[in-house]
Design an enzyme around this catalytic site. Structure first.
Site, PDB file in Angstrom:
ATOM      1  N   ASP A  55       0.900  -1.146   0.000  1.00  0.00           N
ATOM      2  CA  ASP A  55       0.000   0.000   0.000  1.00  0.00           C
ATOM      3  C   ASP A  55       0.947   1.207   0.000  1.00  0.00           C
ATOM      4  OD1 ASP A  55      -3.070   0.790   1.389  1.00  0.00           O
ATOM      5  OD2 ASP A  55      -1.479   2.290   1.260  1.00  0.00           O
ATOM      6  N   SER A  56       0.696   2.185  -0.836  1.00  0.00           N
ATOM      7  CA  SER A  56       1.701   3.250  -0.999  1.00  0.00           C
ATOM      8  C   SER A  56       1.870   4.096   0.249  1.00  0.00           C
ATOM      9  CB  SER A  56       1.369   4.130  -2.200  1.00  0.00           C
ATOM     10  OG  SER A  56       0.331   5.032  -1.898  1.00  0.00           O
ATOM     11  N   SER A  57       0.988   3.929   1.229  1.00  0.00           N
ATOM     12  CA  SER A  57       1.200   4.660   2.477  1.00  0.00           C
ATOM     13  C   SER A  57       2.412   4.099   3.229  1.00  0.00           C
ATOM     14  CB  SER A  57      -0.058   4.615   3.357  1.00  0.00           C
ATOM     15  OG  SER A  57      -0.440   3.286   3.547  1.00  0.00           O
ATOM     16  N   THR A  87      -2.370   5.479  -4.924  1.00  0.00           N
ATOM     17  CA  THR A  87      -2.604   6.924  -5.104  1.00  0.00           C
ATOM     18  C   THR A  87      -2.215   7.751  -3.876  1.00  0.00           C
ATOM     19  OG1 THR A  87      -4.899   6.778  -4.345  1.00  0.00           O
ATOM     20  CG2 THR A  87      -4.507   6.544  -6.721  1.00  0.00           C
ATOM     21  N   ASP A  88      -2.192   7.125  -2.678  1.00  0.00           N
ATOM     22  CA  ASP A  88      -1.989   7.918  -1.455  1.00  0.00           C
ATOM     23  C   ASP A  88      -0.708   8.743  -1.493  1.00  0.00           C
ATOM     24  OD1 ASP A  88      -4.342   6.955  -0.473  1.00  0.00           O
ATOM     25  OD2 ASP A  88      -3.461   5.623   1.026  1.00  0.00           O
ATOM     26  N   THR A 158      -0.981  16.918  -6.742  1.00  0.00           N
ATOM     27  CA  THR A 158      -1.294  16.569  -5.360  1.00  0.00           C
ATOM     28  C   THR A 158      -2.587  15.754  -5.350  1.00  0.00           C
ATOM     29  OG1 THR A 158      -1.359  17.568  -3.150  1.00  0.00           O
ATOM     30  CG2 THR A 158      -2.635  18.687  -4.802  1.00  0.00           C
ATOM     31  N   GLN A 257      -0.171  26.889   3.769  1.00  0.00           N
ATOM     32  CA  GLN A 257      -1.195  25.826   3.839  1.00  0.00           C
ATOM     33  C   GLN A 257      -2.126  25.873   2.635  1.00  0.00           C
ATOM     34  OE1 GLN A 257      -3.388  26.441   7.449  1.00  0.00           O
ATOM     35  NE2 GLN A 257      -1.542  26.437   8.723  1.00  0.00           N
ATOM     36  N   CYS A 258      -2.107  26.996   1.910  1.00  0.00           N
ATOM     37  CA  CYS A 258      -3.050  27.160   0.782  1.00  0.00           C
ATOM     38  C   CYS A 258      -2.826  26.084  -0.268  1.00  0.00           C
ATOM     39  CB  CYS A 258      -2.837  28.507   0.107  1.00  0.00           C
ATOM     40  SG  CYS A 258      -3.770  29.806   0.852  1.00  0.00           S
TER      41      CYS A 258
HETATM   42  N1  ASP Z   1      -4.124   3.084  -0.004  1.00  0.00           N
HETATM   43  C1  ASP Z   1      -3.960   2.923  -1.434  1.00  0.00           C
HETATM   44  C2  ASP Z   1      -2.498   3.137  -1.788  1.00  0.00           C
HETATM   45  O1  ASP Z   1      -2.061   4.235  -1.833  1.00  0.00           O
HETATM   46  C3  ASP Z   1      -4.826   3.891  -2.162  1.00  0.00           C
HETATM   47  C4  ASP Z   1      -4.795   3.780  -3.674  1.00  0.00           C
HETATM   48  O2  ASP Z   1      -3.993   3.123  -4.281  1.00  0.00           O
HETATM   49  O3  ASP Z   1      -5.682   4.405  -4.302  1.00  0.00           O
HETATM   50  O4  ASP Z   1      -1.794   2.184  -2.013  1.00  0.00           O
END
Ligand code: ASP
Length: 325
Positions: A55-57, A87-88, A158, A257-258
């Site tokens: 998971d990219s997190s 996507t994270d 972003t 922060q904008c």
């Molecule tokens: N938690 C997922 C990730 O970043 C989210 C995603 O891929 O959309 O791996």
């Protein structure tokens, strides 16, 4: 034309588990190959699947270094690269690869999806098709992110939506400046530094205790996440705290922060103390591009004067023109 697809993980190839969605090894390649055949797409590619898929997190410096090294190691074998990624943190990875990869002039396109490819309404197959199409272009020489019919520069983007398919945006507009005929030199990668980069988020009503605790950890860089064009509440305590931190070797940076940020510490008196303390304004950079560039600059330079100078010198397209669209 031959491409390399590097699969790192992410929702695009996830399956449900009793603890939530997780990546499934060994399946995505055949799903993508059958889609390519079905759509009669004229593209040849090899597949490199990481183990473990993440998971990219969970992305960290070691993953980034491996990814950049793999692209450089295979640089002469392929005409372009597609990186399948969650996507994270995709915008962090698309940003940092722009700074880590040096002397390359072939497209590197990141993509992924919000909905896994096994679901009938997946966005993954369209996103992969878009990435494959752009990875074959000879006029693209940097790192990009392809998603929901849009090609973004990798250092402009972003994540803006946890669910919607319009997942990414470029705050200053989609702006793909031509890179011209970039000179191909020996491709190489600059490793990302794992030095501590902290962000202090200004919040009305907070005392300076949180900032004080953060600075006690003596981070290598501290990004003040300020208001508007780079403004913050001023006090002698704040100035003193920042001065001490600077003297102890913390590089201080001002980023707003904008969402559509343009830091200008000359505009309001409320930014004067930060300017006078010597904070570096981050201009129009996203947080992703700023932290990415810092991680590469911290590998290359020890001296804060050099880092400050390089930070505002465009290396790629990390400083988009204000409101370009
Ligand atoms: N938690 C997922 C990730 O970043 C989210 C995603 O891929 O959309 O791996």
């Amino acid at each position: 034309m031959k491409l390399l697809l590097i699969y790192t993980g992410g929702t695009i190839g996830m399956v449900p588990s009793d603890r939530g969605w997780r990546p499934q090894p060994g399946y995505l390649e055949s799903r993508i190959r059958s889609h390519v055949r079905q759509e009669d797409m004229d593209v040849e590619f090899d597949w490199l699947e990481y183990n473990p898929l993440i998971d990219s997190s969970h992305i960290n410096i070691a993953h980034w270094n491996t990814l950049a090294e793999d692209i450089v190691a295979h640089y002469h074998d392929y005409d372009g690269f597609v990186v399948l990624h969650g996507t994270d943190t995709m915008a962090y990875t698309s940003s940092i690869l722009n700074f880590m990869l040096r002397g390359t002039r072939k497209p590197v396109i990141l993509t992924g999806s919000q909905i896994p490819v096994w679901e009938s309404h997946t966005d993954g197959l369209d996103n992969v098709a878009l990435a494959l199409q752009h990875a074959q272009r000879r006029d693209l020489h940097e790192v990009y992110l392809a998603f929901n019919q849009t090609l973004f520069h990798g250092a402009h983007v972003t994540k803006i939506d946890t669910d919607g398919l319009k997942t990414f945006a470029a705050p200053h507009g989609v702006h793909l400046a031509a890179t011209g005929e970039k000179e191909a030199s020996q491709p190489r990668c600059i490793p990302a530094s794992d030095a501590a980069i902290e962000v202090y988020y200004c919040l009305p009503g907070n005392s300076l205790q949180g900032l004080s605790a953060l600075l006690k950890t003596q981070p290598r860089a501290l990004i003040m996440s300020t208001y508007g064009s780079g403004n913050a509440p001023d006090s002698p305590e704040l100035r003193e705290m920042l001065k001490v931190a600077q003297n102890q070797g913390t590089l201080l940076i001002n980023r707003s922060q904008c969402y559509r940020a343009n830091v200008d510490m000359d505009r309001y008196e409320a930014a004067a103390a930060l300017r006078e303390t010597g904070l570096i304004g981050s201009g129009t950079m996203t947080l992703e591009a700023l932290t990415a560039k810092l991680r590469v600059l911290l590998t290359l330079f020890d001296n804060d004067v050099d880092i400050a100078q390089q930070l505002l010198l465009p290396w790629t397209q990390e400083l988009p023109p204000i409101n370009a669209s």
